[in-house]
Design a protein around this motif. Structure first.
Motif, PDB file in Angstrom:
ATOM      1  N   ILE A   1       0.846  -1.208   0.000  1.00  0.00           N
ATOM      2  CA  ILE A   1       0.000   0.000   0.000  1.00  0.00           C
ATOM      3  C   ILE A   1       0.876   1.251   0.000  1.00  0.00           C
ATOM      4  CG2 ILE A   1      -1.707   1.315   1.323  1.00  0.00           C
ATOM      5  CD1 ILE A   1      -2.743  -1.440   2.349  1.00  0.00           C
ATOM      6  N   LEU A   2       1.882   1.230   0.894  1.00  0.00           N
ATOM      7  CA  LEU A   2       2.780   2.386   0.973  1.00  0.00           C
ATOM      8  C   LEU A   2       3.525   2.585  -0.353  1.00  0.00           C
ATOM      9  CD1 LEU A   2       4.282   2.052   4.563  1.00  0.00           C
ATOM     10  CD2 LEU A   2       2.674   3.773   3.730  1.00  0.00           C
ATOM     11  N   THR A   3       3.873   1.479  -0.995  1.00  0.00           N
ATOM     12  CA  THR A   3       4.593   1.575  -2.268  1.00  0.00           C
ATOM     13  C   THR A   3       3.770   2.343  -3.294  1.00  0.00           C
ATOM     14  OG1 THR A   3       5.597  -0.548  -1.807  1.00  0.00           O
ATOM     15  CG2 THR A   3       5.765   0.242  -4.054  1.00  0.00           C
ATOM     16  N   VAL A   4       2.484   1.994  -3.348  1.00  0.00           N
ATOM     17  CA  VAL A   4       1.601   2.688  -4.297  1.00  0.00           C
ATOM     18  C   VAL A   4       1.581   4.186  -4.000  1.00  0.00           C
ATOM     19  CG1 VAL A   4      -0.770   2.913  -5.090  1.00  0.00           C
ATOM     20  CG2 VAL A   4       0.177   0.655  -4.615  1.00  0.00           C
ATOM     21  N   LEU A   5       1.464   4.497  -2.714  1.00  0.00           N
ATOM     22  CA  LEU A   5       1.374   5.912  -2.340  1.00  0.00           C
ATOM     23  C   LEU A   5       2.698   6.631  -2.591  1.00  0.00           C
ATOM     24  CD1 LEU A   5      -0.607   5.558   1.005  1.00  0.00           C
ATOM     25  CD2 LEU A   5      -1.487   6.099  -1.271  1.00  0.00           C
ATOM     26  N   ILE A   6       3.781   5.997  -2.152  1.00  0.00           N
ATOM     27  CA  ILE A   6       5.087   6.665  -2.222  1.00  0.00           C
ATOM     28  C   ILE A   6       5.609   6.742  -3.648  1.00  0.00           C
ATOM     29  CG2 ILE A   6       7.516   6.540  -1.524  1.00  0.00           C
ATOM     30  CD1 ILE A   6       6.624   5.383   1.103  1.00  0.00           C
ATOM     31  N   SER A   7       5.395   5.678  -4.435  1.00  0.00           N
ATOM     32  CA  SER A   7       6.009   5.632  -5.760  1.00  0.00           C
ATOM     33  C   SER A   7       5.537   6.791  -6.628  1.00  0.00           C
ATOM     34  CB  SER A   7       5.716   4.302  -6.437  1.00  0.00           C
ATOM     35  OG  SER A   7       4.335   4.152  -6.589  1.00  0.00           O
TER      36      SER A   7
ATOM     37  N   MET B   1      13.630  11.434  -0.868  1.00  0.00           N
ATOM     38  CA  MET B   1      13.253  10.024  -0.921  1.00  0.00           C
ATOM     39  C   MET B   1      14.276   9.110  -0.233  1.00  0.00           C
ATOM     40  SD  MET B   1      10.682   8.524  -1.760  1.00  0.00           S
ATOM     41  CE  MET B   1      10.426   6.835  -1.336  1.00  0.00           C
ATOM     42  N   SER B   2      15.557   9.365  -0.507  1.00  0.00           N
ATOM     43  CA  SER B   2      16.577   8.474   0.057  1.00  0.00           C
ATOM     44  C   SER B   2      16.584   8.558   1.578  1.00  0.00           C
ATOM     45  CB  SER B   2      17.948   8.824  -0.506  1.00  0.00           C
ATOM     46  OG  SER B   2      18.295  10.121  -0.114  1.00  0.00           O
ATOM     47  N   PHE B   3      16.232   9.723   2.103  1.00  0.00           N
ATOM     48  CA  PHE B   3      16.134   9.876   3.551  1.00  0.00           C
ATOM     49  C   PHE B   3      15.041   8.958   4.097  1.00  0.00           C
ATOM     50  CE2 PHE B   3      13.774  11.967   7.000  1.00  0.00           C
ATOM     51  CZ  PHE B   3      14.744  11.948   7.987  1.00  0.00           C
ATOM     52  N   TYR B   4      13.883   8.988   3.445  1.00  0.00           N
ATOM     53  CA  TYR B   4      12.783   8.140   3.905  1.00  0.00           C
ATOM     54  C   TYR B   4      13.159   6.669   3.851  1.00  0.00           C
ATOM     55  CZ  TYR B   4       9.349  11.794   4.445  1.00  0.00           C
ATOM     56  OH  TYR B   4       8.665  12.879   4.894  1.00  0.00           O
ATOM     57  N   ARG B   5      13.809   6.309   2.742  1.00  0.00           N
ATOM     58  CA  ARG B   5      14.212   4.908   2.608  1.00  0.00           C
ATOM     59  C   ARG B   5      15.129   4.496   3.747  1.00  0.00           C
ATOM     60  NH1 ARG B   5      15.229   3.513  -3.736  1.00  0.00           N
ATOM     61  NH2 ARG B   5      13.298   4.477  -4.437  1.00  0.00           N
TER      62      ARG B   5
ATOM     63  N   VAL C   1      11.490  -1.161   0.941  1.00  0.00           N
ATOM     64  CA  VAL C   1      12.660  -0.852   0.117  1.00  0.00           C
ATOM     65  C   VAL C   1      12.728  -1.782  -1.096  1.00  0.00           C
ATOM     66  CG1 VAL C   1      15.181  -0.891   0.095  1.00  0.00           C
ATOM     67  CG2 VAL C   1      13.974   0.198   1.983  1.00  0.00           C
ATOM     68  N   LEU C   2      12.412  -3.053  -0.848  1.00  0.00           N
ATOM     69  CA  LEU C   2      12.403  -4.023  -1.961  1.00  0.00           C
ATOM     70  C   LEU C   2      11.372  -3.631  -3.018  1.00  0.00           C
ATOM     71  CD1 LEU C   2      12.662  -7.566  -0.331  1.00  0.00           C
ATOM     72  CD2 LEU C   2      14.013  -6.707  -2.231  1.00  0.00           C
ATOM     73  N   PHE C   3      10.163  -3.295  -2.563  1.00  0.00           N
ATOM     74  CA  PHE C   3       9.079  -2.992  -3.503  1.00  0.00           C
ATOM     75  C   PHE C   3       9.349  -1.685  -4.253  1.00  0.00           C
ATOM     76  CE2 PHE C   3       5.993  -5.426  -0.549  1.00  0.00           C
ATOM     77  CZ  PHE C   3       6.611  -6.612  -0.926  1.00  0.00           C
ATOM     78  N   LEU C   4       9.880  -0.705  -3.532  1.00  0.00           N
ATOM     79  CA  LEU C   4      10.151   0.587  -4.179  1.00  0.00           C
ATOM     80  C   LEU C   4      11.176   0.419  -5.298  1.00  0.00           C
ATOM     81  CD1 LEU C   4      10.176   3.173  -1.267  1.00  0.00           C
ATOM     82  CD2 LEU C   4       8.530   2.969  -3.133  1.00  0.00           C
ATOM     83  N   SER C   5      12.203  -0.401  -5.017  1.00  0.00           N
ATOM     84  CA  SER C   5      13.200  -0.597  -6.073  1.00  0.00           C
ATOM     85  C   SER C   5      12.588  -1.383  -7.218  1.00  0.00           C
ATOM     86  CB  SER C   5      14.439  -1.297  -5.515  1.00  0.00           C
ATOM     87  OG  SER C   5      14.133  -2.642  -5.255  1.00  0.00           O
ATOM     88  N   GLY C   6      11.663  -2.292  -6.876  1.00  0.00           N
ATOM     89  CA  GLY C   6      10.976  -3.048  -7.925  1.00  0.00           C
ATOM     90  C   GLY C   6      10.152  -2.146  -8.814  1.00  0.00           C
TER      91      GLY C   6
ATOM     92  N   LEU D   1       1.323  -4.927  -9.159  1.00  0.00           N
ATOM     93  CA  LEU D   1       1.343  -6.202  -8.440  1.00  0.00           C
ATOM     94  C   LEU D   1       1.989  -7.318  -9.262  1.00  0.00           C
ATOM     95  CD1 LEU D   1       0.530  -7.245  -5.665  1.00  0.00           C
ATOM     96  CD2 LEU D   1      -1.639  -7.968  -6.625  1.00  0.00           C
ATOM     97  N   PRO D   2       1.554  -7.547 -10.514  1.00  0.00           N
ATOM     98  CA  PRO D   2       2.206  -8.615 -11.283  1.00  0.00           C
ATOM     99  C   PRO D   2       3.694  -8.361 -11.513  1.00  0.00           C
ATOM    100  CG  PRO D   2       0.266  -7.770 -12.442  1.00  0.00           C
ATOM    101  CD  PRO D   2       0.447  -6.916 -11.238  1.00  0.00           C
ATOM    102  N   GLU D   3       4.042  -7.109 -11.743  1.00  0.00           N
ATOM    103  CA  GLU D   3       5.454  -6.808 -12.009  1.00  0.00           C
ATOM    104  C   GLU D   3       6.317  -6.995 -10.764  1.00  0.00           C
ATOM    105  OE1 GLU D   3       7.173  -5.894 -14.835  1.00  0.00           O
ATOM    106  OE2 GLU D   3       5.355  -6.518 -15.892  1.00  0.00           O
ATOM    107  N   LEU D   4       5.674  -6.883  -9.595  1.00  0.00           N
ATOM    108  CA  LEU D   4       6.443  -6.992  -8.340  1.00  0.00           C
ATOM    109  C   LEU D   4       6.523  -8.425  -7.825  1.00  0.00           C
ATOM    110  CD1 LEU D   4       5.445  -3.909  -6.151  1.00  0.00           C
ATOM    111  CD2 LEU D   4       7.623  -4.360  -7.276  1.00  0.00           C
ATOM    112  N   ARG D   5       5.998  -9.385  -8.651  1.00  0.00           N
ATOM    113  CA  ARG D   5       5.926 -10.764  -8.158  1.00  0.00           C
ATOM    114  C   ARG D   5       7.288 -11.237  -7.629  1.00  0.00           C
ATOM    115  NH1 ARG D   5       2.806 -13.814 -12.300  1.00  0.00           N
ATOM    116  NH2 ARG D   5       4.847 -13.935 -13.279  1.00  0.00           N
ATOM    117  N   GLY D   6       8.317 -10.933  -8.354  1.00  0.00           N
ATOM    118  CA  GLY D   6       9.661 -11.354  -7.927  1.00  0.00           C
ATOM    119  C   GLY D   6      10.027 -10.785  -6.569  1.00  0.00           C
ATOM    120  N   GLN D   7       9.811  -9.494  -6.411  1.00  0.00           N
ATOM    121  CA  GLN D   7      10.159  -8.844  -5.138  1.00  0.00           C
ATOM    122  C   GLN D   7       9.295  -9.378  -3.988  1.00  0.00           C
ATOM    123  OE1 GLN D   7      10.042  -7.173  -7.988  1.00  0.00           O
ATOM    124  NE2 GLN D   7      12.115  -6.307  -8.112  1.00  0.00           N
ATOM    125  N   ILE D   8       8.015  -9.586  -4.292  1.00  0.00           N
ATOM    126  CA  ILE D   8       7.129 -10.093  -3.233  1.00  0.00           C
ATOM    127  C   ILE D   8       7.605 -11.471  -2.775  1.00  0.00           C
ATOM    128  CG2 ILE D   8       4.795 -10.899  -2.722  1.00  0.00           C
ATOM    129  CD1 ILE D   8       3.777  -8.691  -4.598  1.00  0.00           C
TER     130      ILE D   8
END
Lengths: 321, 451
Positions: A117-123, A131-135, A204-209, A237-244
């Motif tokens: 959820i946060l990824t959607v909002l933050i991305s 951004m790097s500070f938050y990460r 962090v994983l999802f954001l980089s994804g 979601l489908p594109e993040l399958r690897g990260q998930i």
């Protein structure tokens, strides 16, 4: 050895020689077969040697211990699989596995969902300069030693701790209690610490994804008039399958092998309400002199983790296929 | 089909032969090695250059200071001996000592916890040697009261605690009793309690006056043993509890033990004990008492320095309970036993060292550094109405009456676990007193079956 040799498509074979010298041809073929079968193993060999010396041997030894009744000191008696039988029959050990399942929800389930959820909002605001500070801030719990994390939370959960102070400030004094000392909240309290530590890792994983997804894909669905959530389910979601899958593997394993948090905060208490398999293995091996049973618990835990890791890996399988 | 069945057979036979091979060579010593006990001697100087490896747990209060001084003095007395000290906290020592002892090169001198979980297991595995010969040589039996030596004795097979062979001697004395805040006590017009009944009625007075009667934190689990042992020994008497822990007679479901459990649960219900004690750490319970927030605290004599420093030496007192018929009875006794490992190459030097750091001269050093030695010198008279004086008085009284009750976790190898978890259940009212004592008895009975 050149790349051509390995490809084995014949182009590398020098014309004249190949035609005239069958023997050489056969040798060469055998050579390349040797290379294609053995060579990969040679590459893995150093890693395997390290694994075998520092983990594999101990694993075999633990499996051996699990077949004995042994107090860690004196003579041991061979008891076959009866330690495994006890692992499944002992109510304390059985409930420790159930506690691990509960922790999975807090260590893996909640962090992955919230981080998504946060990824959607933050991305959407990823062009932010800070951004790097938050990460960094979000990833921090992962970097701090777990003993320090546990000590901080013990004081936050205590009767006069931060959490109860906040409740009092909001006139919710009725809800305050010693969170780690209560049978109904101790396990959840430990779970929340796990959520706190693992959330940053997932995010962090999802954001980089998300950063790696082709922007054209988003543009395309946006042109089709998709809203934020449709965009999420169709692309993100489908594109993040690897990260998930990576996030789930790491967090589920950390849930199942939880030891440090329990060791520092509750030592399995109150009663046995926060005992987990890794704690049981430690406690029985070093405190109650049941090394065989402890080894059986450890072996069952290892097998369980391997199975779960394999199962999670299947999520990702479709993508690589 | 046939082929696969044959393959299965092969696998099964391979697996079973593997199992047999494993069964043939299990972990651990195959038989307890019998130590050869040769002639013993007091001669240290002629032993040549010796490095003595010593593992102790003297990390709290004034103990590190005392140990350091004693070691330095010993090395000065015998310049041919170098002491290599490895000091760990009690719980660290408990977990690492087993591994160290089973190695090929164990330390020479170790501090072993009494009872079946540690000392008994070490003896069964043949890892520490009996010291009866050295006791005779150094005349330990005339220095130590017999009861204290009994606590460090076992049968040679390690199966009967308080048996015939001595396996070590102890440096410090210990008692679990109740500390009280003198200012609060005067304020409430009370006198130090001497029985559980008196303690109870004083707690009621404190509660009425809005003062926390007894500060208690059981997050770390071990304080449960102290509270339960404190009440149980006063209710059942020292002989009964001693026999129970020793495994010679009695049952954990007997009426006095159930009554002790009922009493504690009653204290919880009446609010005498710190609320949500299972979530309060032992340290914060101690600091609540030290900062004057509670009238009583059940704790060991090892807290002497901490409380005297925090509350003032004359503002805190310590008292142990008498049974109904006026007999002193308190859990504790003595610190860990200093033992010699079977594989030590210099048992004579080890014994000389143990004698040096445990007996009369060491007692003076311990007193000087604010510790309680296992045998108080008869000449010792601390300053009146200080905490040190009240601890010395209680220690002498309990010893004279033979009222020492061993720590309850000595009972079986799993008893620490069972008792501490059980106490948390009892305090949280997750179990009834009879359920609690039933669990203890179950653990006890299955241990006795195996012995």
């Amino acid at each position: 050895m050149t790349r051509d040799d390995e490809s084995g498509d014949g182009r590398s074979v020098q014309p004249g020689l190949a035609a005239s010298n069958e023997e050489y041809d056969e040798k060469k073929l055998r050579g390349s077969r040797f290379r294609s079968i053995i060579a990969p193993y040679l590459y893995v060999a150093p890693a395997f040697v390290v694994f075998a010396a520092f983990l594999g041997w101990q694993l075999v030894q633990t499996a051996e211990y699990s077949l004995f009744d042994w107090d860690g000191l004196g003579a041991s008696t061979f008891v076959g699989l009866s330690n495994y039988l006890e692992t499944f029959q002992d109510p304390e050990i059985r409930s420790s596995f159930i506690h691990a399942l509960v922790l999975t929800l807090f260590y893996a389930g909640i962090p992955v969902i919230v981080a998504l959820i946060l990824t959607v909002l933050i991305s959407r605001s990823s062009k932010m300069k800070v951004m790097s500070f938050y990460r960094t801030v979000l990833f921090l719990p992962q970097v701090i030693s777990s003993v320090v994390v546990a000590t901080i939370w013990v004081s936050m959960y205590s009767q006069n701790g931060f959490i109860n102070q906040i409740l009092n400030a909001f006139h919710l004094g009725g809800l305050t209690h010693a969170w780690l000392g209560d049978y109904s909240t101790a396990l959840i309290a430990i779970g929340v610490v796990g959520t706190w530590t693992n959330m940053g890792l997932c995010l962090v994983l999802f954001l980089s994804g998300v950063g790696n997804i082709e922007p054209e894909l988003f543009e395309a669905v946006r042109l089709d008039g998709a809203n934020k959530w449709q965009e999420f389910f169709a692309i993100t979601l489908p594109e993040l399958r690897g990260q998930i899958s990576v996030a789930l593997t790491l967090t589920v394993i950390s849930a199942f092998k939880t030891f440090d948090l329990v060791f520092v905060t509750t030592r399995g208490g109150p009663g046995n309400s926060t005992s987990v398999p890794a704690w049981e293995a430690y406690n029985r091996a070093f405190n109650t002199g049941q090394v065989g049973l402890a080894s059986a618990v450890a072996v069952v835990l290892t097998v369980l983790i391997v199975i779960i890791t394999w199962a999670i890996g299947r999520i990702d399988a479709k993508e690589t296929a | 089909m046939k082929k696969s069945r044959m393959r299965l057979m092969a696998i099964v036979s391979m697996a079973s032969s593997l199992m047999l091979t494993i069964a043939a060579c299990g972990p651990g010593a195959s038989t307890a090695s019998q130590t050869k006990l040769g002639d013993v001697s007091k001669d240290v100087a002629s032993a040549g250059k010796v490095t003595l490896v010593v593992w102790d747990q003297n990390t709290d209060g004034g103990m590190p200071q005392a140990q350091k001084e004693l070691n330095a003095e010993f090395q000065k007395k015998y310049p041919n001996v170098t002491i290599k000290r490895n000091s760990q906290s009690f719980s660290d020592l408990k977990t690492t000592l087993k591994l160290a002892l089973s190695s090929n090169n164990p330390p020479d001198v170790v501090q072993a916890n009494q009872g079946y979980p540690d000392m008994g297991a070490f003896i069964q595995a043949g890892m520490i040697r009996p010291v009866d010969d050295y006791a005779k040589l150094y005349d330990w039996s005339s220095y130590y009261p017999s009861k204290l030596l009994k606590l460090n004795s076992f049968s040679k097979d390690g199966k009967t605690w308080q048996g015939k062979s001595l396996y070590g001697i102890s440096q410090t004395g210990e008692l679990v009793g109740v500390y009280y805040n003198k200012t609060l006590m005067n304020q409430l017009g009370l006198k130090p309690p001497t029985t559980i009944t008196e303690l109870q009625s004083e707690m009621a007075v404190a509660k009425k006056a809005g003062i926390q009667p007894l500060s208690f934190g059981d997050l770390d689990k071990y304080p449960g043993i102290h509270l339960f042992g404190f009440v149980q020994s006063a209710m059942a008497g020292s002989t009964y509890v001693n026999d129970l822990v020793k495994g010679s007679s009695g049952s954990w479901t007997s009426s006095a033990t159930v009554k002790a459990a009922t009493t504690i649960q009653n204290w919880v219900e009446k609010g005498y004990i710190t609320q949500d004690a299972n979530g309060v750490s032992a340290d914060s319970a101690a600091s609540d008492f030290a900062s004057g927030k509670a009238l009583f605290n059940v704790n060991g004599t090892w807290q002497q320095q901490t409380y005297a420093a925090a509350m003032g030496n004359t503002n805190v007192g310590f008292v142990t309970m008498d049974t109904k018929d006026g007999k002193p009875s308190a859990m504790g006794g003595e610190g860990l036993a200093w033992a010699i490992t079977s594989k030590s190459k210099h048992p004579d030097v080890a014994a000389a060292y143990i004698d040096f750091v445990n007996t009369s001269h060491a007692a003076q050093v311990l007193l000087k550094t604010g510790n309680l030695p296992s045998v108080l010198p008869s000449s010792y008279e601390p300053e009146k109405s200080t905490l040190a004086a009240s601890i010395a008085t209680q220690y002498r009284k309990v010893q004279k009456a033979d009222g020492v009750v061993p720590y309850l976790d000595y009972t079986t190898s799993t008893f620490y676990d069972t008792l501490t978890a059980g106490m948390q259940n009892l305090i949280a009212r997750q179990s009834t007193p009879t359920e609690f004592t039933g669990e203890l008895q179950k653990d006890y009975a299955s241990f006795l079956d195996k012995q």
